[in-house]
Design a protein around this motif. Sequence first.
Motif, PDB file in Angstrom:
ATOM      1  N   ALA A 199       0.266  19.358  11.958  1.00  0.00           N
ATOM      2  CA  ALA A 199       0.062  18.060  11.316  1.00  0.00           C
ATOM      3  C   ALA A 199       0.574  16.962  12.243  1.00  0.00           C
ATOM      4  O   ALA A 199       1.619  17.111  12.889  1.00  0.00           O
ATOM      5  N   ALA A 200      -0.160  15.875  12.304  1.00  0.00           N
ATOM      6  CA  ALA A 200       0.256  14.744  13.130  1.00  0.00           C
ATOM      7  C   ALA A 200       1.179  13.837  12.332  1.00  0.00           C
ATOM      8  O   ALA A 200       1.028  13.692  11.115  1.00  0.00           O
ATOM      9  N   LEU A 201       2.139  13.234  13.033  1.00  0.00           N
ATOM     10  CA  LEU A 201       2.986  12.226  12.398  1.00  0.00           C
ATOM     11  C   LEU A 201       2.263  10.899  12.544  1.00  0.00           C
ATOM     12  O   LEU A 201       2.414  10.187  13.530  1.00  0.00           O
ATOM     13  N   ALA A 202       1.435  10.589  11.549  1.00  0.00           N
ATOM     14  CA  ALA A 202       0.510   9.467  11.652  1.00  0.00           C
ATOM     15  C   ALA A 202       1.010   8.259  10.869  1.00  0.00           C
ATOM     16  O   ALA A 202       1.837   8.380   9.963  1.00  0.00           O
ATOM     17  N   PRO A 203       0.500   7.064  11.210  1.00  0.00           N
ATOM     18  CA  PRO A 203       0.820   5.878  10.412  1.00  0.00           C
ATOM     19  C   PRO A 203       0.479   6.103   8.939  1.00  0.00           C
ATOM     20  O   PRO A 203      -0.496   6.789   8.619  1.00  0.00           O
ATOM     21  N   GLY A 204       1.295   5.540   8.067  1.00  0.00           N
ATOM     22  CA  GLY A 204       1.087   5.742   6.640  1.00  0.00           C
ATOM     23  C   GLY A 204       1.829   6.939   6.098  1.00  0.00           C
ATOM     24  O   GLY A 204       1.625   7.322   4.946  1.00  0.00           O
ATOM     25  N   THR A 205       2.702   7.543   6.924  1.00  0.00           N
ATOM     26  CA  THR A 205       3.464   8.721   6.496  1.00  0.00           C
ATOM     27  C   THR A 205       4.872   8.319   6.089  1.00  0.00           C
ATOM     28  O   THR A 205       5.583   7.680   6.861  1.00  0.00           O
ATOM     29  N   LEU A 206       5.263   8.685   4.887  1.00  0.00           N
ATOM     30  CA  LEU A 206       6.662   8.577   4.490  1.00  0.00           C
ATOM     31  C   LEU A 206       7.349   9.830   5.010  1.00  0.00           C
ATOM     32  O   LEU A 206       7.041  10.939   4.576  1.00  0.00           O
ATOM     33  N   GLY A 233       7.143  -0.295  11.522  1.00  0.00           N
ATOM     34  CA  GLY A 233       7.039   0.002  10.097  1.00  0.00           C
ATOM     35  C   GLY A 233       5.772   0.738   9.725  1.00  0.00           C
ATOM     36  O   GLY A 233       5.467   0.898   8.543  1.00  0.00           O
ATOM     37  N   ALA A 234       4.990   1.219  10.715  1.00  0.00           N
ATOM     38  CA  ALA A 234       3.766   1.958  10.411  1.00  0.00           C
ATOM     39  C   ALA A 234       4.072   3.382   9.961  1.00  0.00           C
ATOM     40  O   ALA A 234       3.292   4.002   9.240  1.00  0.00           O
ATOM     41  N   ILE A 235       5.198   3.917  10.417  1.00  0.00           N
ATOM     42  CA  ILE A 235       5.724   5.189   9.927  1.00  0.00           C
ATOM     43  C   ILE A 235       7.080   4.895   9.302  1.00  0.00           C
ATOM     44  O   ILE A 235       7.956   4.325   9.964  1.00  0.00           O
ATOM     45  N   LEU A 236       7.235   5.228   8.039  1.00  0.00           N
ATOM     46  CA  LEU A 236       8.463   4.918   7.319  1.00  0.00           C
ATOM     47  C   LEU A 236       9.395   6.124   7.307  1.00  0.00           C
ATOM     48  O   LEU A 236       8.990   7.219   6.931  1.00  0.00           O
ATOM     49  N   LEU A 237      10.645   5.906   7.702  1.00  0.00           N
ATOM     50  CA  LEU A 237      11.646   6.960   7.649  1.00  0.00           C
ATOM     51  C   LEU A 237      12.518   6.777   6.418  1.00  0.00           C
ATOM     52  O   LEU A 237      13.001   5.672   6.141  1.00  0.00           O
ATOM     53  N   ALA A 238      12.712   7.852   5.680  1.00  0.00           N
ATOM     54  CA  ALA A 238      13.550   7.823   4.485  1.00  0.00           C
ATOM     55  C   ALA A 238      14.449   9.046   4.498  1.00  0.00           C
ATOM     56  O   ALA A 238      14.028  10.134   4.892  1.00  0.00           O
ATOM     57  N   GLU A 291       0.846  -1.189   0.000  1.00  0.00           N
ATOM     58  CA  GLU A 291       0.000   0.000   0.000  1.00  0.00           C
ATOM     59  C   GLU A 291       0.883   1.242   0.000  1.00  0.00           C
ATOM     60  O   GLU A 291       1.842   1.345   0.759  1.00  0.00           O
ATOM     61  N   ARG A 292       0.549   2.196  -0.848  1.00  0.00           N
ATOM     62  CA  ARG A 292       1.358   3.396  -0.961  1.00  0.00           C
ATOM     63  C   ARG A 292       1.159   4.309   0.247  1.00  0.00           C
ATOM     64  O   ARG A 292       0.092   4.311   0.856  1.00  0.00           O
ATOM     65  N   PRO A 293       2.174   5.102   0.574  1.00  0.00           N
ATOM     66  CA  PRO A 293       2.011   6.066   1.667  1.00  0.00           C
ATOM     67  C   PRO A 293       0.840   7.003   1.407  1.00  0.00           C
ATOM     68  O   PRO A 293       0.514   7.311   0.264  1.00  0.00           O
ATOM     69  N   ARG A 294       0.228   7.451   2.483  1.00  0.00           N
ATOM     70  CA  ARG A 294      -0.913   8.368   2.370  1.00  0.00           C
ATOM     71  C   ARG A 294      -0.520   9.824   2.617  1.00  0.00           C
ATOM     72  O   ARG A 294      -1.282  10.735   2.311  1.00  0.00           O
ATOM     73  N   ARG A 295       0.668  10.026   3.192  1.00  0.00           N
ATOM     74  CA  ARG A 295       1.131  11.376   3.496  1.00  0.00           C
ATOM     75  C   ARG A 295       2.642  11.434   3.317  1.00  0.00           C
ATOM     76  O   ARG A 295       3.328  10.407   3.385  1.00  0.00           O
ATOM     77  N   LEU A 296       3.153  12.648   3.132  1.00  0.00           N
ATOM     78  CA  LEU A 296       4.595  12.872   3.083  1.00  0.00           C
ATOM     79  C   LEU A 296       4.967  13.921   4.118  1.00  0.00           C
ATOM     80  O   LEU A 296       4.353  14.986   4.179  1.00  0.00           O
ATOM     81  N   ALA A 297       5.946  13.618   4.946  1.00  0.00           N
ATOM     82  CA  ALA A 297       6.552  14.628   5.822  1.00  0.00           C
ATOM     83  C   ALA A 297       7.896  14.982   5.190  1.00  0.00           C
ATOM     84  O   ALA A 297       8.794  14.138   5.125  1.00  0.00           O
ATOM     85  N   TRP A 298       8.003  16.197   4.725  1.00  0.00           N
ATOM     86  CA  TRP A 298       9.131  16.641   3.907  1.00  0.00           C
ATOM     87  C   TRP A 298       9.805  17.829   4.584  1.00  0.00           C
ATOM     88  O   TRP A 298       9.210  18.486   5.443  1.00  0.00           O
ATOM     89  N   TYR A 299      11.048  18.110   4.244  1.00  0.00           N
ATOM     90  CA  TYR A 299      11.715  19.307   4.746  1.00  0.00           C
ATOM     91  C   TYR A 299      12.407  20.012   3.587  1.00  0.00           C
ATOM     92  O   TYR A 299      12.845  19.376   2.617  1.00  0.00           O
TER      93      TYR A 299
END
Length: 215
Positions: free
Chosen positions: A125-132, A168-173, A54-62
Amino acid sequence: MISETKRELRARMTGARDAIPPEERAARSERLARHAIAAWEAGAFAWGAPPDGERPRRLAWYAAFRSEADAAGLARWCWARGIPVAAPRVDAAAKAMTLHDVAGEQELMPGTYGILEPAPHAPLAALAPGTLTLVPGLAFDARGGRLGYGGGYYDRLLAPHRAAIDAGAILLAAPAFAAQIVDVVPTEPHDVRVRFLLTEEGIIDCKTGGAYLWS
């Protein structure tokens, strides 16, 4: 000894990254973003709690700063497709960082340390499951070891979510140039490891010990 080793590695990696000419950094960053987009579209980013693939539903970017690898191309791709994007805002006095929803780069402004960040009134914004979740750093290894800048902002942001990250519910990249990958990054027990390295040569899955997931 660990602190001294980290200082030396920070200095060496900063020099190596700064030595890449600006136009070459831009070209490498563009390739990095293309790899990340292709991997996202193919369902290569997957986490533990939802079904695999399943693809991520959100992106946390900087926003990239100075000579950092720039993943803005991935954020723009998300905005164009209605995928929510959050970015960090730093409170230097409190030594804390929060995430805020942003609808485009035009909503960013120079903040702490001169880094572009959301305005004070931007929605939390919350750091929620499904966030890359993209995290910066100076050096990384194939097992996901990360050497940050020493401020501890990301460590404090991620600490409450450690269980979700480990599951693995929140993926760090980590967006990084290939030159930033070293044999071993000195780490401590509390350090959080990243799952993926996003480089101009491809996407490395640190869960598999450094195999290229996408190139």
